[in-house]
Write a protein that holds these residues in place. Structure first.
Motif, PDB file in Angstrom:
ATOM      1  N   ASP A   1       0.823  -1.204   0.000  1.00  0.00           N
ATOM      2  CA  ASP A   1       0.000   0.000   0.000  1.00  0.00           C
ATOM      3  C   ASP A   1       0.862   1.261   0.000  1.00  0.00           C
ATOM      4  OD1 ASP A   1       0.955   0.051   2.573  1.00  0.00           O
ATOM      5  OD2 ASP A   1      -0.992  -0.116   3.532  1.00  0.00           O
ATOM      6  N   ASN A   2       2.189   1.070   0.013  1.00  0.00           N
ATOM      7  CA  ASN A   2       3.138   2.200  -0.030  1.00  0.00           C
ATOM      8  C   ASN A   2       2.753   3.319   0.924  1.00  0.00           C
ATOM      9  OD1 ASN A   2       5.013   1.175  -1.788  1.00  0.00           O
ATOM     10  ND2 ASN A   2       3.943   1.918  -3.599  1.00  0.00           N
ATOM     11  N   THR A   3       2.434   2.960   2.144  1.00  0.00           N
ATOM     12  CA  THR A   3       2.118   3.980   3.131  1.00  0.00           C
ATOM     13  C   THR A   3       3.359   4.780   3.449  1.00  0.00           C
ATOM     14  OG1 THR A   3       2.502   2.375   4.891  1.00  0.00           O
ATOM     15  CG2 THR A   3       0.225   2.697   4.195  1.00  0.00           C
ATOM     16  N   SER A   4       3.146   6.047   3.632  1.00  0.00           N
ATOM     17  CA  SER A   4       4.280   6.912   3.927  1.00  0.00           C
ATOM     18  C   SER A   4       4.683   6.790   5.397  1.00  0.00           C
ATOM     19  CB  SER A   4       3.937   8.363   3.587  1.00  0.00           C
ATOM     20  OG  SER A   4       2.843   8.786   4.367  1.00  0.00           O
ATOM     21  N   VAL A   5       5.883   7.196   5.662  1.00  0.00           N
ATOM     22  CA  VAL A   5       6.385   7.167   7.020  1.00  0.00           C
ATOM     23  C   VAL A   5       5.703   8.256   7.820  1.00  0.00           C
ATOM     24  CG1 VAL A   5       8.449   7.478   8.433  1.00  0.00           C
ATOM     25  CG2 VAL A   5       8.608   6.308   6.234  1.00  0.00           C
ATOM     26  N   ARG A   6       5.273   7.903   9.005  1.00  0.00           N
ATOM     27  CA  ARG A   6       4.618   8.878   9.871  1.00  0.00           C
ATOM     28  C   ARG A   6       5.601   9.303  10.938  1.00  0.00           C
ATOM     29  NH1 ARG A   6      -0.323   8.004  14.033  1.00  0.00           N
ATOM     30  NH2 ARG A   6       0.079   9.904  15.142  1.00  0.00           N
ATOM     31  N   ILE A   7       5.906  10.568  10.977  1.00  0.00           N
ATOM     32  CA  ILE A   7       6.824  11.093  11.970  1.00  0.00           C
ATOM     33  C   ILE A   7       6.117  12.247  12.681  1.00  0.00           C
ATOM     34  CG2 ILE A   7       9.040  12.213  12.391  1.00  0.00           C
ATOM     35  CD1 ILE A   7      10.014  10.938   9.763  1.00  0.00           C
ATOM     36  N   ASP A   8       5.949  12.093  13.983  1.00  0.00           N
ATOM     37  CA  ASP A   8       5.365  13.171  14.792  1.00  0.00           C
ATOM     38  C   ASP A   8       6.504  13.869  15.524  1.00  0.00           C
ATOM     39  OD1 ASP A   8       2.763  12.458  14.096  1.00  0.00           O
ATOM     40  OD2 ASP A   8       2.600  11.050  15.766  1.00  0.00           O
ATOM     41  N   ILE A   9       6.576  15.162  15.341  1.00  0.00           N
ATOM     42  CA  ILE A   9       7.593  15.952  16.034  1.00  0.00           C
ATOM     43  C   ILE A   9       6.869  16.860  17.022  1.00  0.00           C
ATOM     44  CG2 ILE A   9       9.434  17.642  15.786  1.00  0.00           C
ATOM     45  CD1 ILE A   9       9.856  16.526  12.954  1.00  0.00           C
ATOM     46  N   ARG A  10       7.307  16.806  18.239  1.00  0.00           N
ATOM     47  CA  ARG A  10       6.649  17.615  19.270  1.00  0.00           C
ATOM     48  C   ARG A  10       7.649  18.512  19.940  1.00  0.00           C
ATOM     49  NH1 ARG A  10       1.895  13.912  21.383  1.00  0.00           N
ATOM     50  NH2 ARG A  10       1.686  12.814  19.492  1.00  0.00           N
TER      51      ARG A  10
END
Length: 171
Positions: free
Chosen positions: A162-171
């Motif tokens: 499904d070629n999901t993109s990388v999820r990066i949360d920056i806080r």
């Protein structure tokens, strides 16, 4: 040399081809896959090769209504392996060992893909685990890190990524 193109090629196998997989190839892949990170170099895993004539007995320990995919894999995959991880007394070591076994399984999946094999990775449901573990020959101080099916792809029966993109949360 980049591992990225190989990672993009990894797919689950909807159906395996009936061609047998050479046991020596699997042995070679396992010997390479063990280069997984593991705490204090314990190599916290054990492999159980499930023979074709034993698969029916193992499959019967799983509920058809909740475990149909894993049952089908046990029955149909040319190679069925169980990866067992120890359960040490120390909680941190137990987590480290299970994580290391999972890293090994990912290494195996990458190597299998590079060799033209598909691999599926399942875990039985917790409530069915005890009966399954006993039938699989696990020791009291072990748990399943994965029930693996390996084989050649049958025709076009390849699950597309499904070629999901990388999820990066920056806080």
């Amino acid at each position: 040399m980049s591992i990225y193109p190989m990672m993009e090629q990894i797919r689950e196998c909807e159906q395996f081809d009936e061609r047998p997989v050479d046991a020596e190839l699997v042995q070679t892949l396992l010997e390479e896959a063990v280069w997984a990170p593991n705490h204090h170099l314990r190599e916290p895993w054990r492999f159980i090769w499930v023979a074709k004539d034993y698969r029916g007995k193992l499959e019967e320990t799983l509920d058809l209504s909740t475990q149909s995919e894993i049952r089908a894999q046990i029955r149909q995959a040319p190679v069925c392996l169980i990866v067992a991880a120890p359960i040490p007394q120390d909680a941190r070591e137990a987590k480290d060992d299970f994580s290391a076994a999972c890293c090994l399984i990912q290494n195996l999946q990458i190597l299998a893909s590079a060799s033209g094999l598909g691999m599926n990775w399942y875990l039985p449901l917790q409530q069915e685990g005890e009966i399954f573990c006993s039938a699989a020959g696990l020791q009291a101080n072990e748990r399943i890190a994965g029930v693996l099916g390996l084989g050649y792809f049958r025709g076009d029966n390849i699950k597309e990524s499904d070629n999901t993109s990388v999820r990066i949360d920056i806080r």
